[in-house]
Scaffold this motif. Structure first.
Motif, PDB file in Angstrom:
ATOM      1  N   GLU A  63       7.533   3.929   2.058  1.00  0.00           N
ATOM      2  CA  GLU A  63       8.626   4.827   2.443  1.00  0.00           C
ATOM      3  C   GLU A  63       8.581   6.133   1.653  1.00  0.00           C
ATOM      4  O   GLU A  63       8.946   7.187   2.171  1.00  0.00           O
ATOM      5  N   ARG A  64       8.124   6.074   0.433  1.00  0.00           N
ATOM      6  CA  ARG A  64       8.079   7.253  -0.440  1.00  0.00           C
ATOM      7  C   ARG A  64       6.767   8.013  -0.333  1.00  0.00           C
ATOM      8  O   ARG A  64       6.597   9.032  -1.003  1.00  0.00           O
ATOM      9  N   GLY A  65       5.849   7.520   0.474  1.00  0.00           N
ATOM     10  CA  GLY A  65       4.569   8.201   0.661  1.00  0.00           C
ATOM     11  C   GLY A  65       3.665   8.137  -0.558  1.00  0.00           C
ATOM     12  O   GLY A  65       2.843   9.027  -0.772  1.00  0.00           O
ATOM     13  N   LEU A  66       3.805   7.081  -1.345  1.00  0.00           N
ATOM     14  CA  LEU A  66       2.999   6.927  -2.557  1.00  0.00           C
ATOM     15  C   LEU A  66       1.840   5.977  -2.302  1.00  0.00           C
ATOM     16  O   LEU A  66       1.736   5.378  -1.241  1.00  0.00           O
ATOM     17  N   LYS A  67       0.985   5.830  -3.298  1.00  0.00           N
ATOM     18  CA  LYS A  67      -0.113   4.858  -3.287  1.00  0.00           C
ATOM     19  C   LYS A  67       0.064   3.967  -4.510  1.00  0.00           C
ATOM     20  O   LYS A  67       0.782   4.316  -5.446  1.00  0.00           O
ATOM     21  N   VAL A  68      -0.594   2.816  -4.509  1.00  0.00           N
ATOM     22  CA  VAL A  68      -0.570   1.950  -5.679  1.00  0.00           C
ATOM     23  C   VAL A  68      -1.980   1.729  -6.197  1.00  0.00           C
ATOM     24  O   VAL A  68      -2.955   1.799  -5.449  1.00  0.00           O
TER      25      VAL A  68
END
Length: 91
Positions: A63-68
């Motif tokens: 949802e936040r447009g991040l990666k892990v």
């Protein structure tokens, strides 16, 4: 509603089930959340809580447009078993 919450003050995603805590620590580097540790209260182990924690955490990440970048062996193994989140993994 997603039962997993982001406790940004403690830099971790949290899931409370039956009054017990499962959490995934993170640290942010730009648009990447590094996941060094996932832990579930012993009373939750073997009941799928850590998996629900990971799924909810990944939905927040998406949802936040991040990666892990998973470092924890549990997080690495869980992501390997869930190809629907491969696009959310760095690299």
């Amino acid at each position: 509603m997603n039962p997993v919450t982001d406790n940004s003050a403690r830099q971790r995603f949290e899931l409370i089930e039956d009054g017990k805590l499962a959490f995934s620590e993170y640290r942010r580097e730009g648009d990447v959340l590094i996941l060094p540790h996932v832990e579930a209260d012993p009373a939750l182990r073997g009941r799928g809580a850590a998996g629900r924690l990971m799924a909810g955490s990944m939905e927040i990440v998406r949802e936040r447009g991040l990666k892990v970048r998973p470092l924890c062996s549990y997080a690495v193994a869980w992501l390997d078993r869930h190809p629907e989140y491969r696009g959310d993994v760095e690299g």
